[in-house]
Scaffold this active site. Structure first.
Site, PDB file in Angstrom:
ATOM      1  N   HIS A  73       0.841  -1.204   0.000  1.00  0.00           N
ATOM      2  CA  HIS A  73       0.000   0.000   0.000  1.00  0.00           C
ATOM      3  C   HIS A  73       0.877   1.256   0.000  1.00  0.00           C
ATOM      4  CE1 HIS A  73      -3.615   2.371   1.531  1.00  0.00           C
ATOM      5  NE2 HIS A  73      -2.603   3.191   1.785  1.00  0.00           N
ATOM      6  N   GLU A  74       1.837   1.305   0.928  1.00  0.00           N
ATOM      7  CA  GLU A  74       2.686   2.480   1.051  1.00  0.00           C
ATOM      8  C   GLU A  74       3.650   2.608  -0.128  1.00  0.00           C
ATOM      9  OE1 GLU A  74       2.188   4.768   3.220  1.00  0.00           O
ATOM     10  OE2 GLU A  74       0.636   3.631   4.264  1.00  0.00           O
ATOM     11  N   HIS A  77       2.123   4.451  -2.974  1.00  0.00           N
ATOM     12  CA  HIS A  77       2.195   5.907  -2.782  1.00  0.00           C
ATOM     13  C   HIS A  77       3.567   6.428  -3.205  1.00  0.00           C
ATOM     14  CE1 HIS A  77      -1.629   6.443  -0.839  1.00  0.00           C
ATOM     15  NE2 HIS A  77      -1.318   5.719   0.220  1.00  0.00           N
TER      16      HIS A  77
END
Length: 297
Positions: A73-74, A77
């Site tokens: 998820h990170e 980003h």
């Protein structure tokens, strides 16, 4: 000059890097990993009886797999931010999930939207993939892990789209308001209030839990609700305060902040330059003392 070593935040451990960004694990992660291991252990005992103390090891393994999906998820980003030219110094896994340290602010609403939305979409994609894998996984601990991975990622993806800062959904809302009004300040304030309202809703959740889920809340439910609500409220408030400060900065004039200087002899009493400075317009200060020249011989 040789490059200075990058200082890591205190209480973090570096475990590797992704696309040039350090991957750090906060000391609080070990607390939540142990908590997950304890909470998952009874379920492990149901699926695979007779493991004894190894059920906690299985729970810890599940916590590691779960946080690997948080890392994905990170990382999404970070990769999207790098695509737009923003440096990413680190990705940190901590008690409440993860954080990507992106240096700089988005210049356009589209940049803000894309960097924010890619994280929840990644979690939803991982959850959907795990759902598909669940149908072909044999019964046992592996299927239990796939089931937990699917549920956790779908939940994380959906909850992160809630329109309130500091959640990703808050940044999505910020970009939408920014694009509609042409004012990034308005976008941050609206998304900040969304985060505050979300914090209030989280704080009230244990009270409504029994009506919605049919299970009465325990002490842990209230503690988690308080911690999450505090995180949301403080994050939203900080973002709003920063937006208000940035809005005022263009109105500052450096000349108005400058102090007028006054050079005085070295042997002059301290009160004299203060008296002379008080008679000049604007703020004043002593730049230094001038030594008197020696008398000519």
């Amino acid at each position: 000059m040789p490059d200075q070593p990058v200082r890591r935040p205190p209480g973090t451990i570096r475990i590797g890097s992704i696309a040039g960004s350090d991957v750090l694990v906060s000391s609080s992660w070990f607390l939540v990993a142990g908590l997950v291991a304890v909470l998952v252990a009874p379920r492990v005992d149901q699926v695979q009886p007779g493991l004894g103390g190894w059920k906690y090891v299985a729970g810890l393994a599940f916590a590691i797999v779960l946080y690997l999906s948080v890392l994905l998820h990170e990382a999404s980003h970070a990769l999207m931010a790098r695509r737009y030219g923003f440096p990413v110094s680190s990705i940190t896994l901590h008690f409440l999930g993860g954080m990507t340290a992106i240096e700089g602010e988005a210049n356009k609403p589209r940049q803000e939207f894309m960097i924010a939305v890619v994280g929840p979409l990644t979690s939803i994609a991982v959850g959907a993939g795990a759902v598909g894998l669940w149908f072909v996984t044999p019964d046992g601990l592996l299927k239990m892990a796939v089931e937990g991975l699917a549920g956790a990622n779908l939940l994380v993806g959906v909850l992160n789209l809630i329109p309130g800062l500091p959640l990703d959904g808050g940044r999505v809302l910020k970009s939408v308001v920014w694009g509609a009004t042409g004012n990034v300040h308005n976008g941050t304030i609206v998304a900040g209030w969304g985060g505050r309202l979300t914090a209030v809703a989280v704080m009230c959740w244990p009270i409504a839990q029994e009506r919605v889920l049919g299970t009465p809340p325990d002490v842990l439910d209230f503690v988690l609700a308080f911690v999450i609500a505090l995180f949301l409220w403080s994050g939203a408030t900080s973002a709003m305060a920063s937006a208000r400060l940035r809005r005022r900065l263009p109105g500052l004039v450096a000349r108005d902040l400058a102090r007028r200087t006054l050079t005085v002899p070295d042997d002059l009493p301290l009160g004299e330059p203060l008296r002379r400075g008080a008679g000049r317009p604007g703020r004043s200060g002593c730049a230094g003392r001038r030594r008197p020249r020696p008398a000519a011989s």
